[in-house]
Design an enzyme around this catalytic site. Structure first.
Site, PDB file in Angstrom:
ATOM      1  N   ASN A 105       0.804  -1.222   0.000  1.00  0.00           N
ATOM      2  CA  ASN A 105       0.000   0.000   0.000  1.00  0.00           C
ATOM      3  C   ASN A 105       0.838   1.274   0.000  1.00  0.00           C
ATOM      4  OD1 ASN A 105      -2.292  -1.452  -0.273  1.00  0.00           O
ATOM      5  ND2 ASN A 105      -2.978  -1.280   1.855  1.00  0.00           N
ATOM      6  N   HIS A 185      -4.860   3.047  14.646  1.00  0.00           N
ATOM      7  CA  HIS A 185      -5.951   2.171  14.212  1.00  0.00           C
ATOM      8  C   HIS A 185      -5.401   0.746  14.135  1.00  0.00           C
ATOM      9  CE1 HIS A 185      -9.620   1.010  12.262  1.00  0.00           C
ATOM     10  NE2 HIS A 185      -9.020   0.639  11.143  1.00  0.00           N
TER      11      HIS A 185
HETATM   12  P1  A3D Z   1     -11.013  -3.187  -2.290  1.00  0.00           P
HETATM   13  O1  A3D Z   1     -12.459  -3.513  -2.365  1.00  0.00           O
HETATM   14  O2  A3D Z   1     -10.030  -4.218  -2.715  1.00  0.00           O
HETATM   15  O3  A3D Z   1     -10.768  -1.844  -3.114  1.00  0.00           O
HETATM   16  C1  A3D Z   1      -9.514  -1.278  -3.294  1.00  0.00           C
HETATM   17  C2  A3D Z   1      -9.497  -0.660  -4.681  1.00  0.00           C
HETATM   18  O4  A3D Z   1      -8.275   0.046  -4.838  1.00  0.00           O
HETATM   19  C3  A3D Z   1      -9.565  -1.697  -5.820  1.00  0.00           C
HETATM   20  O5  A3D Z   1     -10.700  -1.427  -6.637  1.00  0.00           O
HETATM   21  C4  A3D Z   1      -8.266  -1.494  -6.562  1.00  0.00           C
HETATM   22  O6  A3D Z   1      -8.378  -1.667  -7.975  1.00  0.00           O
HETATM   23  C5  A3D Z   1      -7.958  -0.048  -6.216  1.00  0.00           C
HETATM   24  N1  A3D Z   1      -6.567   0.325  -6.441  1.00  0.00           N
HETATM   25  C6  A3D Z   1      -5.452  -0.399  -6.232  1.00  0.00           C
HETATM   26  N2  A3D Z   1      -4.360   0.304  -6.612  1.00  0.00           N
HETATM   27  C7  A3D Z   1      -4.805   1.496  -7.067  1.00  0.00           C
HETATM   28  C8  A3D Z   1      -4.170   2.653  -7.587  1.00  0.00           C
HETATM   29  N3  A3D Z   1      -2.837   2.717  -7.701  1.00  0.00           N
HETATM   30  N4  A3D Z   1      -4.939   3.688  -7.969  1.00  0.00           N
HETATM   31  C9  A3D Z   1      -6.283   3.649  -7.860  1.00  0.00           C
HETATM   32  N5  A3D Z   1      -6.935   2.573  -7.360  1.00  0.00           N
HETATM   33  C10 A3D Z   1      -6.216   1.519  -6.974  1.00  0.00           C
HETATM   34  O7  A3D Z   1     -10.627  -2.784  -0.788  1.00  0.00           O
HETATM   35  P2  A3D Z   1     -11.555  -1.988   0.278  1.00  0.00           P
HETATM   36  O8  A3D Z   1     -12.296  -0.909  -0.408  1.00  0.00           O
HETATM   37  O9  A3D Z   1     -12.287  -2.976   1.113  1.00  0.00           O
HETATM   38  O10 A3D Z   1     -10.416  -1.378   1.229  1.00  0.00           O
HETATM   39  C11 A3D Z   1      -9.572  -0.348   0.765  1.00  0.00           C
HETATM   40  C12 A3D Z   1      -8.513  -0.010   1.801  1.00  0.00           C
HETATM   41  O11 A3D Z   1      -9.149   0.509   2.982  1.00  0.00           O
HETATM   42  C13 A3D Z   1      -7.707  -1.217   2.293  1.00  0.00           C
HETATM   43  O12 A3D Z   1      -6.356  -0.856   2.471  1.00  0.00           O
HETATM   44  C14 A3D Z   1      -8.338  -1.542   3.641  1.00  0.00           C
HETATM   45  O13 A3D Z   1      -7.460  -2.214   4.506  1.00  0.00           O
HETATM   46  C15 A3D Z   1      -8.667  -0.155   4.133  1.00  0.00           C
HETATM   47  N6  A3D Z   1      -9.654  -0.096   5.220  1.00  0.00           N
HETATM   48  C16 A3D Z   1      -9.480   0.868   6.161  1.00  0.00           C
HETATM   49  C17 A3D Z   1     -10.356   0.969   7.215  1.00  0.00           C
HETATM   50  C18 A3D Z   1     -10.148   2.018   8.237  1.00  0.00           C
HETATM   51  O14 A3D Z   1     -10.937   2.150   9.130  1.00  0.00           O
HETATM   52  C19 A3D Z   1      -8.984   2.860   8.174  1.00  0.00           C
HETATM   53  C20 A3D Z   1     -11.460   0.105   7.303  1.00  0.00           C
HETATM   54  C21 A3D Z   1     -11.617  -0.862   6.325  1.00  0.00           C
HETATM   55  C22 A3D Z   1     -10.692  -0.964   5.285  1.00  0.00           C
END
Ligand code: A3D
Length: 321
Positions: A105, A185
């Site tokens: 990341n 977190h």
């Molecule tokens: P996911 O549904 O996999 O979505 C992530 C998206 O990011 C995918 O559609 C990828 O194609 C896209 N992506 C990857 N690389 C790039 C890039 N260079 N430019 C643009 N888009 C890109 O994951 P998610 O939506 O479930 O989670 C996203 C992030 O949030 C992860 O790192 C989780 O760990 C994090 N997260 C944080 C919390 C907090 O409370 C802080 C809670 C839940 C998840």
């Protein structure tokens, strides 16, 4: 262009969501349904941001909102955004810790933030990608923005989890439970039951210490509980938390909410992003709100900050590729 249209384009805010996955898609929907800002969604996956925004757009006649929604694989459409919510990156799978996501990341956040800064140099960044505190710090370092304009979303999510569990346990409205979770977190977050209230009254009046401890532990493990159940990260509550931050910023509400920000001596912590209460308004995290902690709470916050610092040091030590 008719005057009414011109007025609309020039007074509307613009919010970009980077990453059109679970959280990004849910964020875009929540923001579109609020209707106060145009929304741009960017992802590297071909067709995904375009498809998700079209799907949301087609719901707007039903929810009664006139919103400009754009999905893109590039950044031109994001130019001049007021807020950029960054969700791009890999999420946890069962058995993973948030810290396991660090190196993958890091590369994603660095590339994304460089683009965002180029196209929206005045924006406020809301970081969601995990490991949250380290990614917020990286975004701040890469952006060169003042610390007020780089904010991690975590405390509101951790706090809403605790509020939910307390309300469920007591059979009272979630609206009447106020709480505060500080720190990073991760496993070392610091829920503060002492400052939790139910209808303005102390939580200790309602629940015995063992029950409070059980709810605190469930809150700390809250993200993992969901990953364990469905095999991927939570996104409904995280997107609601990010949307609440956007509301506070766009409407300059001056809300006092726990957010992950760079500490410069506050709470005796220096040079690291950690969750603390801040005043959230049009300028971003306009002020860090300090409060007196008990020695145990303060030690827990410092332990949590030290864990974040360790991760940030690992990030800084990584050889440049
Ligand atoms: P996911 O549904 O996999 O979505 C992530 C998206 O990011 C995918 O559609 C990828 O194609 C896209 N992506 C990857 N690389 C790039 C890039 N260079 N430019 C643009 N888009 C890109 O994951 P998610 O939506 O479930 O989670 C996203 C992030 O949030 C992860 O790192 C989780 O760990 C994090 N997260 C944080 C919390 C907090 O409370 C802080 C809670 C839940 C998840």
């Amino acid at each position: 262009m008719p005057l009414s249209k011109l007025w609309r384009w020039h007074t509307r805010s613009k919010i970009t969501v980077i990453g059109a996955g679970n959280i990004g898609g849910s964020c875009a929907q929540r923001l579109a349904e609020r209707g106060y800002a145009d929304v741009v969604v960017v992802d590297i996956a071909k067709g995904v941001p375009q498809g998700k925004t079209l799907d949301i757009l087609e719901s707007t006649p039903l929810v009664g909102r006139d919103v400009r929604l754009v999905g893109s694989n590039g950044y031109e459409e994001t130019a001049g955004s007021d807020i950029v919510i960054i969700t791009a990156g890999i999420p946890r799978r069962p058995g993973m810790r948030r810290d396991d996501l660090l190196f993958t990341n890091m590369d994603i956040i660095k590339g994304v933030v460089e683009q965002v800064v180029h196209y929206s140099p005045q924006s406020i960044l809301i970081i969601i990608t995990n490991p949250l505190d380290a990614m917020a710090q990286l975004a701040w370092e890469v952006s060169g923005f003042p610390r007020q304009r780089v904010i991690g979303m975590s405390g509101i999510l951790d706090t809403t989890r605790f509020r939910t569990f307390v309300a469920q346990e007591l059979g009272v409205s979630v609206e009447d439970v106020q709480a505060l979770v500080l720190g990073g977190h991760g496993d070392q977050m610091v829920p503060l039951p002492r400052l939790t209230t139910v209808g303005g009254l102390p939580l200790s009046q309602f629940l015995p210490p063992e029950t409070i401890q059980r709810l605190v532990k469930r809150t700390i493990d809250g993200g993992g509980e969901i990953v364990g159940l469905m095999g991927s990260s939570a996104y409904f509550a995280p997107s609601a938390a990010a949307a609440q931050m956007a509301d506070a910023i766009i409407f300059d509400k001056k809300r006092i909410l726990p957010c992950c920000v760079y500490l410069d001596g506050e709470y005796g912590i220096n040079g690291v992003f950690v969750g603390v209460p801040v005043k959230l308004g049009r300028g971003g995290a306009e002020e860090v709100i300090e409060t007196e902690l008990t020695p145990e709470e303060s030690q827990a916050l410092h332990r949590s900050a030290a864990a974040v610092k360790e991760l940030v040091d690992t990030m800084h030590r990584r050889p440049k590729t």
